[in-house]
Design an enzyme around this catalytic site. Structure first.
Site, PDB file in Angstrom:
ATOM      1  N   ALA A   1       3.962   0.616   0.320  1.00 37.29           N
ATOM      2  CA  ALA A   1       5.240  -0.117   0.066  1.00 37.29           C
ATOM      3  C   ALA A   1       6.280   0.921  -0.062  1.00 37.29           C
ATOM      4  CB  ALA A   1       5.043  -0.783  -1.330  1.00 37.29           C
ATOM      5  N   CYS A   2       7.314   0.533   0.787  1.00 34.97           N
ATOM      6  CA  CYS A   2       8.636   1.478   1.023  1.00 34.97           C
ATOM      7  C   CYS A   2      10.031   0.458   0.682  1.00 34.97           C
ATOM      8  CB  CYS A   2       8.709   2.064   2.306  1.00 34.97           C
ATOM      9  SG  CYS A   2       8.913   1.098   3.712  1.00 34.97           S
ATOM     10  N   ASP A   3      11.028   1.270   0.744  1.00 30.90           N
ATOM     11  CA  ASP A   3      12.282   0.372   0.670  1.00 30.90           C
ATOM     12  C   ASP A   3      13.210   0.535   1.918  1.00 30.90           C
ATOM     13  OD1 ASP A   3      14.123  -1.165  -0.841  1.00 30.90           O
ATOM     14  OD2 ASP A   3      14.935   0.836  -1.767  1.00 30.90           O
TER      15      ASP A   3
ATOM     16  N   VAL B   1       8.597  -3.055  -0.566  1.00 30.38           N
ATOM     17  CA  VAL B   1       8.026  -3.105  -1.820  1.00 30.38           C
ATOM     18  C   VAL B   1       8.419  -4.288  -2.414  1.00 30.38           C
ATOM     19  CG1 VAL B   1      10.328  -2.149  -2.720  1.00 30.38           C
ATOM     20  CG2 VAL B   1       8.334  -1.665  -3.878  1.00 30.38           C
TER      21      VAL B   1
END
Length: 102
Positions: free
Chosen positions: A15-17, A46
Protein backbone atom coordinates in the site's frame (compact mmCIF):
# COMPACT_ATOMS: atom_id res chain seq x y z
CA UNK A 1 -2.79 -7.65 18.16
CA UNK A 2 -3.48 -9.12 14.75
CA UNK A 3 -1.31 -12.00 13.54
CA UNK A 4 -1.07 -14.57 10.77
CA UNK A 5 0.97 -17.68 10.18
CA UNK A 6 3.22 -17.12 7.18
CA UNK A 7 2.13 -20.43 5.64
CA UNK A 8 -1.41 -19.03 5.37
CA UNK A 9 -0.41 -15.96 3.36
CA UNK A 10 -1.71 -16.14 -0.20
CA UNK A 11 -2.04 -12.41 -0.99
CA UNK A 12 0.16 -9.48 0.00
CA UNK A 13 -0.76 -5.89 -0.78
CA UNK A 14 1.88 -3.16 -0.96
CA UNK A 15 0.00 0.00 0.00
CA UNK A 16 1.22 3.48 -0.87
CA UNK A 17 0.08 7.06 -0.81
CA UNK A 18 2.10 9.24 -3.17
CA UNK A 19 2.28 6.89 -6.16
CA UNK A 20 5.86 7.87 -6.95
CA UNK A 21 6.80 4.47 -8.36
CA UNK A 22 8.92 3.10 -5.52
CA UNK A 23 6.07 0.96 -4.20
CA UNK A 24 5.39 -0.36 -7.71
CA UNK A 25 9.06 -1.35 -7.95
CA UNK A 26 8.81 -3.07 -4.55
CA UNK A 27 5.66 -4.89 -5.66
CA UNK A 28 7.48 -6.20 -8.73
CA UNK A 29 10.47 -7.33 -6.66
CA UNK A 30 8.24 -9.14 -4.14
CA UNK A 31 6.27 -10.83 -6.94
CA UNK A 32 9.52 -12.34 -8.21
CA UNK A 33 10.83 -13.44 -4.83
CA UNK A 34 7.52 -14.89 -3.60
CA UNK A 35 6.38 -16.52 -6.85
CA UNK A 36 7.83 -19.88 -5.79
CA UNK A 37 5.47 -19.86 -2.79
CA UNK A 38 2.37 -19.14 -4.91
CA UNK A 39 1.82 -15.80 -3.15
CA UNK A 40 0.06 -13.04 -5.09
CA UNK A 41 1.51 -9.55 -4.59
CA UNK A 42 -0.53 -6.50 -5.56
CA UNK A 43 -0.18 -2.74 -5.30
CA UNK A 44 -2.93 -0.51 -3.86
CA UNK A 45 -3.56 2.97 -2.54
CA UNK A 46 -3.53 2.94 1.26
CA UNK A 47 -7.17 4.05 1.43
CA UNK A 48 -8.34 1.28 -0.94
CA UNK A 49 -6.65 -1.88 0.31
CA UNK A 50 -8.62 -4.92 -0.90
CA UNK A 51 -10.45 -6.88 1.80
CA UNK A 52 -8.96 -10.17 0.58
CA UNK A 53 -5.38 -9.16 1.46
CA UNK A 54 -3.74 -11.49 3.98
CA UNK A 55 -0.86 -9.11 4.73
CA UNK A 56 -0.31 -5.42 4.03
CA UNK A 57 3.12 -3.84 3.66
CA UNK A 58 3.52 -0.06 3.67
CA UNK A 59 5.94 2.69 4.64
CA UNK A 60 6.12 3.12 8.40
CA UNK A 61 4.39 6.53 8.27
CA UNK A 62 1.34 4.96 6.57
CA UNK A 63 0.80 2.10 9.04
CA UNK A 64 -1.90 3.87 11.07
CA UNK A 65 -3.91 4.74 7.95
CA UNK A 66 -3.57 1.21 6.59
CA UNK A 67 -4.75 -0.30 9.88
CA UNK A 68 -7.76 2.01 9.78
CA UNK A 69 -8.57 0.81 6.26
CA UNK A 70 -8.21 -2.91 7.09
CA UNK A 71 -8.34 -3.26 10.89
CA UNK A 72 -8.59 -7.06 10.77
CA UNK A 73 -5.41 -7.56 8.70
CA UNK A 74 -1.75 -7.66 9.66
CA UNK A 75 -0.04 -4.44 8.56
CA UNK A 76 3.75 -4.28 8.64
CA UNK A 77 5.67 -1.08 8.10
CA UNK A 78 9.05 -0.66 6.48
CA UNK A 79 11.60 2.15 6.31
CA UNK A 80 13.39 1.35 3.02
CA UNK A 81 11.81 0.22 -0.23
CA UNK A 82 14.74 -2.05 -1.06
CA UNK A 83 16.56 -4.23 1.44
CA UNK A 84 14.40 -3.52 4.48
CA UNK A 85 14.63 -6.40 7.00
CA UNK A 86 10.83 -6.78 7.09
CA UNK A 87 10.86 -8.25 3.55
CA UNK A 88 13.26 -11.05 4.54
CA UNK A 89 11.18 -11.66 7.68
CA UNK A 90 8.01 -12.01 5.58
CA UNK A 91 9.65 -14.41 3.11
CA UNK A 92 11.08 -16.52 5.92
CA UNK A 93 7.66 -16.72 7.61
CA UNK A 94 6.02 -17.77 4.33
CA UNK A 95 8.72 -20.37 3.68
CA UNK A 96 8.95 -21.78 7.20
CA UNK A 97 5.47 -21.08 8.57
CA UNK A 98 6.47 -18.46 11.14
CA UNK A 99 4.12 -16.02 12.83
CA UNK A 100 3.79 -12.39 11.69
CA UNK A 101 1.96 -9.81 13.74
CA UNK A 102 1.53 -6.11 14.25
Amino acid sequence: MTSIDGAQIKKIVVACDAGMGSSVLLTSQLKKSLKKYAVVVEHSAVNHIPADADLVLCQQQLVTRARTTVPDKVVLGFQMFLGDPVFAKVEKAIKDGGNLGD
